[in-house]
Design a protein around this motif. Structure first.
Motif, short mmCIF file in Angstrom:
data_model
loop_
_atom_site.label_atom_id
_atom_site.label_comp_id
_atom_site.label_asym_id
_atom_site.label_seq_id
_atom_site.Cartn_x
_atom_site.Cartn_y
_atom_site.Cartn_z
N VAL A 1 0.86 -1.19 0.00
CA VAL A 1 0.00 0.00 0.00
C VAL A 1 0.89 1.23 0.00
CG1 VAL A 1 -1.76 1.31 1.25
CG2 VAL A 1 -1.85 -1.19 1.21
N LYS A 2 0.70 2.10 -0.98
CA LYS A 2 1.56 3.27 -1.08
C LYS A 2 1.26 4.26 0.03
CE LYS A 2 3.07 7.13 -3.93
NZ LYS A 2 3.18 7.73 -5.25
N ASP A 3 2.32 4.72 0.69
CA ASP A 3 2.25 5.76 1.70
C ASP A 3 3.02 6.96 1.19
OD1 ASP A 3 2.28 7.40 3.89
OD2 ASP A 3 3.35 6.01 5.21
N ALA A 4 2.29 8.01 0.78
CA ALA A 4 2.94 9.22 0.25
C ALA A 4 3.26 10.23 1.34
CB ALA A 4 2.05 9.86 -0.81
N GLY A 5 3.16 9.82 2.61
CA GLY A 5 3.44 10.75 3.70
C GLY A 5 2.39 11.83 3.76
N ASP A 6 2.83 13.07 3.97
CA ASP A 6 1.90 14.20 4.05
C ASP A 6 1.73 14.93 2.72
OD1 ASP A 6 1.25 13.94 6.76
OD2 ASP A 6 3.08 14.95 7.38
N ASP A 7 2.18 14.29 1.64
CA ASP A 7 2.01 14.90 0.32
C ASP A 7 0.62 14.58 -0.22
OD1 ASP A 7 3.57 16.34 -1.82
OD2 ASP A 7 2.79 14.65 -2.99
N PRO A 8 -0.06 15.55 -0.87
CA PRO A 8 -1.38 15.29 -1.43
C PRO A 8 -1.30 14.54 -2.75
CG PRO A 8 -0.75 17.55 -1.87
CD PRO A 8 0.35 16.97 -1.02
N ASP A 9 -0.72 13.37 -2.73
CA ASP A 9 -0.49 12.55 -3.90
C ASP A 9 -1.75 11.75 -4.21
OD1 ASP A 9 0.34 10.40 -5.63
OD2 ASP A 9 2.39 10.73 -4.99
N ILE A 10 -2.21 11.75 -5.47
CA ILE A 10 -3.45 11.03 -5.78
C ILE A 10 -3.29 9.52 -5.64
CG2 ILE A 10 -4.25 12.82 -7.36
CD1 ILE A 10 -3.58 10.84 -9.64
N THR A 11 -2.04 9.03 -5.62
CA THR A 11 -1.85 7.59 -5.47
C THR A 11 -1.62 7.18 -4.02
OG1 THR A 11 0.52 7.85 -5.95
CG2 THR A 11 -0.93 7.33 -7.80
N HIS A 12 -1.75 8.13 -3.08
CA HIS A 12 -1.61 7.76 -1.66
C HIS A 12 -2.69 6.73 -1.32
CE1 HIS A 12 -0.86 8.09 2.62
NE2 HIS A 12 -2.15 8.32 2.81
N GLY A 13 -2.28 5.62 -0.74
CA GLY A 13 -3.22 4.56 -0.38
C GLY A 13 -3.48 3.56 -1.49
N ALA A 14 -2.91 3.79 -2.68
CA ALA A 14 -3.12 2.84 -3.79
C ALA A 14 -2.38 1.54 -3.51
CB ALA A 14 -2.63 3.46 -5.10
N ILE A 15 -2.94 0.45 -4.01
CA ILE A 15 -2.32 -0.86 -3.86
C ILE A 15 -1.46 -1.14 -5.08
CG2 ILE A 15 -2.73 -3.34 -3.65
CD1 ILE A 15 -5.37 -2.64 -2.25
N ILE A 16 -0.16 -1.32 -4.84
CA ILE A 16 0.80 -1.59 -5.91
C ILE A 16 1.12 -3.09 -5.88
CG2 ILE A 16 2.96 -0.89 -6.97
CD1 ILE A 16 1.01 1.45 -6.35
N ARG A 17 0.87 -3.76 -7.00
CA ARG A 17 1.11 -5.21 -7.06
C ARG A 17 2.23 -5.51 -8.05
NH1 ARG A 17 -3.27 -9.95 -8.61
NH2 ARG A 17 -4.09 -9.37 -6.55
N ALA A 18 3.07 -6.48 -7.68
CA ALA A 18 4.08 -7.02 -8.58
C ALA A 18 3.87 -8.52 -8.70
CB ALA A 18 5.49 -6.72 -8.09
N THR A 19 3.75 -9.00 -9.92
CA THR A 19 3.64 -10.44 -10.20
C THR A 19 4.89 -10.85 -10.95
OG1 THR A 19 1.24 -10.22 -10.39
CG2 THR A 19 2.24 -12.23 -11.26
N VAL A 20 5.51 -11.98 -10.54
CA VAL A 20 6.79 -12.37 -11.14
C VAL A 20 6.71 -13.78 -11.70
CG1 VAL A 20 8.06 -10.85 -9.56
CG2 VAL A 20 7.76 -13.27 -8.99
N ARG A 21 7.52 -14.01 -12.73
CA ARG A 21 7.70 -15.38 -13.25
C ARG A 21 9.10 -15.50 -13.81
NH1 ARG A 21 6.90 -16.77 -18.75
NH2 ARG A 21 6.42 -14.98 -20.10
N ARG A 22 9.63 -16.72 -13.77
CA ARG A 22 10.97 -16.96 -14.30
C ARG A 22 10.93 -16.94 -15.83
NH1 ARG A 22 14.49 -18.57 -10.41
NH2 ARG A 22 13.58 -19.48 -8.52
N LEU A 23 12.04 -16.49 -16.41
CA LEU A 23 12.22 -16.51 -17.86
C LEU A 23 13.41 -17.39 -18.21
CD1 LEU A 23 11.67 -12.74 -18.80
CD2 LEU A 23 10.04 -14.63 -19.02
N PRO A 24 13.53 -17.80 -19.45
CA PRO A 24 14.68 -18.62 -19.86
C PRO A 24 15.99 -17.90 -19.61
CG PRO A 24 12.97 -18.68 -21.55
CD PRO A 24 12.55 -17.64 -20.54
N GLU A 25 17.03 -18.66 -19.39
CA GLU A 25 18.35 -18.09 -19.10
C GLU A 25 18.77 -17.15 -20.21
OE1 GLU A 25 22.92 -19.60 -18.11
OE2 GLU A 25 21.25 -21.04 -18.22
N GLY A 26 19.29 -15.99 -19.80
CA GLY A 26 19.74 -15.00 -20.76
C GLY A 26 18.69 -13.97 -21.12
N SER A 27 17.48 -14.12 -20.59
CA SER A 27 16.40 -13.19 -20.91
C SER A 27 16.55 -11.85 -20.20
CB SER A 27 15.04 -13.80 -20.57
OG SER A 27 14.81 -14.98 -21.29
N GLY A 28 17.23 -11.86 -19.05
CA GLY A 28 17.32 -10.65 -18.25
C GLY A 28 16.01 -10.35 -17.55
#
Length: 368
Positions: free
Chosen positions: A73-100
């Motif tokens: 959950v994004k915490d923008a502190g005391d800044d009036p950021d429109i994304t304050h409280g937004a849920i940031i998700r990262a989904t990961v999967r492995r790639l073939p060797e050398g893909s970076g």
């Protein structure tokens, strides 16, 4: 800076927060740890570009299409950021060797569609610094070796939130950008807005536009667009940040520029102010009266203008006396703009609009 100004007013330091890029980095590191066989972490520590090592709470983990994800959950502190409280998700999967490490835009994260941004068209709107932070975090989670991985970032409700940003004008479609250069949000620094101003210039230049119009607000923007029949990408919503815009344009010039704004903000610009926010001070009414006097205003009207509580009231008095105060204001603002832009080879004019969108003063075009 407004940050210091507010500290003085409240007597307390405003709380700093974390950029979307920092939150995405923490989520990506947590998801990668899960994929690597670790238990779902309650928090993770990441490395910011400046070397700081903050810890982030992980609010939720799980699987999506058999691939692990983690959310912050994004915490923008005391800044009036429109994304304050937004849920940031990262989904990961492995790639073939050398893909970076490869990046994908999930729901709520935009895609670049125009040239001129730090990323080419077709790329997910995940800026270079967050990408570097994520690579560093995955390297830390993999014992010092950069893995081959696909990282898909999502922001809950990001498409709706993006409607309140300049993303569509910049050619970022479908959602928000994952931003951040330091990883830290400084309250009221307005860094995201200033960055959007700079990116707007970059996009316009990349499209080969030769005439830009920078405005202080919505009314003046619509009016100047109609006056010159300009495309949306030629419009720069500089707001109060005249200095941030003009100094960037000085380094990245275009052949023609129009500055458009309301009476009060253009008065302050004409008085040499490059930060037009009301919290940085009001217009100097005595100086405005002297500007009118230099244009031939009578001594009695000059005295009346000097004691007006607002620029709007002074303008009404001048209009009733058939004094072209709007043109005087435009001329003074033009001088400030030209001085700030030097030595950029840019032809400039200034337009002053009232609240109904009527042009009440114009000066230029003039070259530096």
């Amino acid at each position: 800076m407004l940050y210091n100004h507010l500290m003085e007013q409240t007597g307390t330091e405003l709380r700093r927060g974390w950029t979307t890029g920092s939150c995405a980095t923490a989520a990506a590191k947590a998801a990668w740890l899960i994929l690597s066989g670790h238990e779902a972490p309650a928090c993770v520590t990441i490395t910011l570009p400046g070397g700081q090592r903050p810890a982030f709470a992980i609010c939720r983990t799980g699987l999506h299409n058999c691939h692990p994800f983690a959310e912050v959950v994004k915490d923008a502190g005391d800044d009036p950021d429109i994304t304050h409280g937004a849920i940031i998700r990262a989904t990961v999967r492995r790639l073939p060797e050398g893909s970076g490490v490869q990046f994908c835009a999930g729901p709520g994260v935009g895609t670049v569609t125009r040239p001129g941004l730090p990323l080419p068209p077709g790329e997910p709107a995940i800026n270079p610094t967050p990408r570097a932070m994520i690579r560093t975090a995955l390297t830390e989670a993999s014992g010092g070796l950069l893995p081959d991985a696909e990282i898909t970032l999502s922001i809950a409700d990001g498409a709706r939130l993006a409607e309140r940003t300049l993303n569509s004008r910049l050619g970022i479609m479908g959602g928000l950008s994952v931003l951040g250069t330091t990883g830290i949000v400084i309250p009221f620094s307005c860094a995201a807005w200033i960055d959007s101003i700079h990116r707007g210039v970059d996009v316009a230049r990349a499209e080969g536009l030769t005439h830009l119009a920078a405005s202080t607000g919505n009314v003046s923007e619509k009016a100047v667009q109609k006056f010159y029949n300009l495309p949306d990408t030629a419009l720069i919503e500089m707001g109060d940040f005249a200095g941030g815009f003009l100094k960037y344009l000085r380094r990245h010039p275009v052949p023609r520029l129009t500055i458009a704004g309301g009476i009060a903000k253009m008065t302050k610009l004409g008085q040499g102010r490059l930060d037009l926010h009301s919290k940085r001070g009001q217009a100097d009414m005595a100086a405005l009266a002297q500007l009118a006097a230099a244009g031939g205003t009578s001594a009695s009207l000059t005295a009346s203008l000097a004691t007006c509580p607002t620029v709007a009231e002074a303008f009404l008095l001048a209009t009733a006396a058939e004094i072209p105060l709007g043109s005087f204001i435009a001329q003074s603002a033009l001088r400030t703009v030209l001085e700030t832009l030097m030595p950029a080879p840019c032809t400039v004019d200034v337009m002053v609009f009232d609240r109904a969108g009527r042009c009440v003063g114009q000066a230029g075009p003039t070259q530096p």
